[in-house]
Design an enzyme around this catalytic site. Sequence first.
Site, PDB file in Angstrom:
ATOM      1  N   HIS A 106       0.826  -1.205   0.000  1.00 28.73           N
ATOM      2  CA  HIS A 106       0.000   0.000   0.000  1.00 28.73           C
ATOM      3  C   HIS A 106       0.863   1.259   0.000  1.00 28.73           C
ATOM      4  O   HIS A 106       0.859   2.021  -0.962  1.00 28.73           O
ATOM      5  CB  HIS A 106      -0.949  -0.019   1.205  1.00 28.73           C
ATOM      6  CG  HIS A 106      -1.848   1.173   1.288  1.00 28.73           C
ATOM      7  ND1 HIS A 106      -2.404   1.603   2.469  1.00 28.73           N
ATOM      8  CD2 HIS A 106      -2.282   2.048   0.346  1.00 28.73           C
ATOM      9  CE1 HIS A 106      -3.156   2.667   2.251  1.00 28.73           C
ATOM     10  NE2 HIS A 106      -3.076   2.961   0.963  1.00 28.73           N
ATOM     11  N   HIS A 132       1.553   4.926  -2.833  1.00 25.91           N
ATOM     12  CA  HIS A 132       1.777   6.289  -2.351  1.00 25.91           C
ATOM     13  C   HIS A 132       3.192   6.789  -2.662  1.00 25.91           C
ATOM     14  O   HIS A 132       3.384   7.793  -3.348  1.00 25.91           O
ATOM     15  CB  HIS A 132       1.545   6.347  -0.841  1.00 25.91           C
ATOM     16  CG  HIS A 132       0.116   6.329  -0.438  1.00 25.91           C
ATOM     17  ND1 HIS A 132      -0.579   7.470  -0.106  1.00 25.91           N
ATOM     18  CD2 HIS A 132      -0.765   5.309  -0.291  1.00 25.91           C
ATOM     19  CE1 HIS A 132      -1.815   7.157   0.224  1.00 25.91           C
ATOM     20  NE2 HIS A 132      -1.960   5.844   0.122  1.00 25.91           N
ATOM     21  N   HIS A 149      -4.249   1.141  -6.117  1.00 29.81           N
ATOM     22  CA  HIS A 149      -4.443   1.776  -4.810  1.00 29.81           C
ATOM     23  C   HIS A 149      -5.830   1.481  -4.264  1.00 29.81           C
ATOM     24  O   HIS A 149      -5.997   1.218  -3.065  1.00 29.81           O
ATOM     25  CB  HIS A 149      -4.225   3.286  -4.903  1.00 29.81           C
ATOM     26  CG  HIS A 149      -4.455   3.979  -3.598  1.00 29.81           C
ATOM     27  ND1 HIS A 149      -5.616   4.672  -3.324  1.00 29.81           N
ATOM     28  CD2 HIS A 149      -3.698   4.043  -2.471  1.00 29.81           C
ATOM     29  CE1 HIS A 149      -5.553   5.146  -2.099  1.00 29.81           C
ATOM     30  NE2 HIS A 149      -4.407   4.790  -1.553  1.00 29.81           N
ATOM     31  N   ASN A 202      -6.636  -0.182  -0.604  1.00 27.03           N
ATOM     32  CA  ASN A 202      -6.987   0.813   0.415  1.00 27.03           C
ATOM     33  C   ASN A 202      -8.407   0.706   0.950  1.00 27.03           C
ATOM     34  O   ASN A 202      -8.630   0.740   2.156  1.00 27.03           O
ATOM     35  CB  ASN A 202      -6.777   2.223  -0.141  1.00 27.03           C
ATOM     36  CG  ASN A 202      -7.027   3.286   0.912  1.00 27.03           C
ATOM     37  OD1 ASN A 202      -6.200   3.536   1.780  1.00 27.03           O
ATOM     38  ND2 ASN A 202      -8.198   3.917   0.855  1.00 27.03           N
TER      39      ASN A 202
END
Length: 913
Positions: A561, A566, A761, A765
Amino acid sequence: MAACNEIIGFSPLGRSSFLSGSRSNKLCFASPALLAQRRRGRLPSVKKAAATPVVATISEEVVKLVAGKQQEKLKVRAALTVRRKLKEDLKEVIVNQLDALSDKIGRNVVLELISTEINPRTKKPKKSGETVIKDWYEKKNVKGERVVYTAEFDVDSAFGEPGAITVVNRHQKEFFLEGIVIEGFACGPVHFPCNSWVQSTKDLPTKRIFFSNKPYLPSETPAGLKELRKKELNELRGDGNGVRKRSDRIYDYATYNDLGNPDRGIEFARPTLGARRSLIQDDAVPVAPYRYHRIEKPHPLYVPRDEAFEELKQGAFSAGRLKAVLHNFIPSLIASISADNHDFQGFHHIDNLYKEGLILKLGLQEHLIKKLPFVRKIQESSEGLLRYDTPRILSKDKFAWLRDDEFARQAVAGIDPVTIERLQAFPPVSKLDSEIYGPPESAITEAHISGQLEGLTVQQAVEEGKLFVLDFHDIYLPFIERINAMDGRKAYATRTLFFLNPIGTLKPVAIELGLPPAQPGASRSSVVLTPPRDATTNWLWMLGKAHVCSNDAGVHQLVNHWLRTHASMEPFILAAHRQLSAMHPVFKLLHPHMRYTLEINALARQSLINADGVIESCFTPGAVCMEMSAAYYKHHWRFDLEGLPADLVRRQALHPPGMAVEDPTQPHGVRLVLPDYPYADDGLLLWSAITSYVRSYIQLYYPDSDPGRIRSDSELQAWYHESINVGHGDHRDAPWWPPLDTSDDLVAFLTTLIWLASAQHAALNFGQYPLGGYVPSRPPLMRRLVPDPEHDADEYRAFLADPHRFFLSATPSVLQATKFMAVVDTLSMHSPDEEYLGGTREGAAAWTADEEAEAAYRNFADEVAAVEEEIKKRNADPTRRNRCGAGVLPYELLAPSSPPGVTARGVPNSVSI
């Protein structure tokens, strides 16, 4: 739009397009049709969908004869759409009124049009001369989120096509400019997408430059815009000097040297990490391993002004959710129960968090209600109860998490479905240095699993592709000794083997719990658990699965993640703003996929991944969390394998093929080896849609007939070069970086970036609370090892006496669990202003003047909508047992659309939470 029409004082009925000599009393932007010139070999023209236009009025004297019979001056009208704050405090209201008054006396907003052409006499771009917004004062009390202001220009009839506009804000306060539309030129309406904060001259004395929505490659830039194109990029890069102000728009780099704060104590020191992030201030680059540049709450971190959350997002995130959770709820919770940091006394106490709530100390309820906006979770009760939403994982089958088939299903349809690998040789083998970490072979033997393979031998199961593994051994083992030395933290380096059943589901057949050797190179201490045969082995098996889930939770959060979406995206975003002009077609393609990422990463560094932050507090690795993430980046991260098909092919234990095999007959080029793999099944649909869109878009500007265009594109090559050599500088010399020479190279590169920012993502998430909010099913932290009668007889007797309590004492405490739940609930939420993959682009009529590019996007939107329908059908297919069945949750994490809130579905365009 009706509100805008009222603001500028006319009805949209009876609109007419501009024609020289028109007798119409009003001239509107009757259509958003964008007059891009057709290129040879491009897509056929597609009629543009109607969109609500921004409208400007022009009097019947739009064309004014100034001298003799020759037409020398044109009067053209600008309509500027300014977005106002929905909620303003008293100070802001007063400043707005003062700005309106100052506007009346000449301290106003000044505009100037710049042509695409050069004045042959001055050798400089043709300019309109400065003008001011006419009606700012008159509209000072207009209500509504958007206000349209007007201005007029007198331009020479030979001015040519406007390509840029400058804006100077002489007010005291910044304002958010959504866009400008100019009408009155023979070329038709000219759109200037802005979506930017225009600072006061007291903060930014230079003119702001906005370009029209017509895309240009650097080599095709009109003569009148060439210097402006360079100037704007230079301003965005800055000169590396000075301390950043919140009003700045400068994009620059620094290392991760802001996670620790040794001023608080040596235990809060953290090493500088190599991956690049956005710059905070000019002295952020470290010269020593522990030099730091920490900015603590409540002081805000710098991000370029246009990267900050907009008001709706800020309200949902900062004031309404994460800020409240981190700043108010958690300290209140600590004050309430940390004096007795007790364990849950039974599973029913955990259930009561959703039914009855967490009983806080008397008098805390009023304090929470005042500070926390999610009041719906604060119950009107004299006892002061705080309830949590029931996670979806409990909604269909409360006890599913206890079953082995659900434990296995989570590996392909859970929060972290990107780690499972196909086992290509038995036993699994470590790649760590055997002189330090001992013999590489796994402790799992054929005797452990041979009786669970449906009559197959182990070798047959391997050859037929029926053995799979969750292997966290090499990621965790170098850190286990340090983790287990921490107070209240215990971990193993785990491996879990799964067998593929004839019906297409997986079942776990062995769990290895490994500890490092007592001396470098010596044999490791490992425990192998197999499915239970009696009550005692059932509880041991449950503890083993809990340790596997804890390993998985850490790798999911720190590697898959945080690192792989990110952190890895941030350098590409920084380089794009620094090297690609807003006019560049690649920047226009990527712009929706960069939204909010710099801001959310800055907030994460301040509150989540920092020393003693939420991640260290809630996950087993504790203080070594980010070192583990950095180690993976150093040894395993490869951009060329981050695209979905390549990632699936590489995922194997020892050598490829992995979870997929290459298959050129498939639209995405691979065939899955698992018959029912919801994440990969749905992901490949979206991957194909993104690839198709990117290819059709790129062909408009880099046709195969002109293969040298990509190599000669100075901005594109500078972006790619800086992304690698500065942004991902630790890997600058890696041989695996793909070339950027052909359109196929560019399509693959851009598709991977868009995939990571959007679908990848989303899959990692938005299931965190719905699928992981019930802590016993997936504990993020473990506090006790599995009891071993040979090494600790007292511990083992305590386990036998009360295995239920032993299990709960091994998993997170009340404080740890509730803190974790509050945070992942926030992180799983969609904000009201979320922009989804394939959805309407913000200012859809203005993002590009290229009709063929707009048509390509509409085709993409249609394909994404079709993917959503296909996912719906799959979730209703009883043959797909990993997403359909009694008590089985449908897999919707890659369903593109979603309402706001915690929904376990929806694919935003960007990494925005």
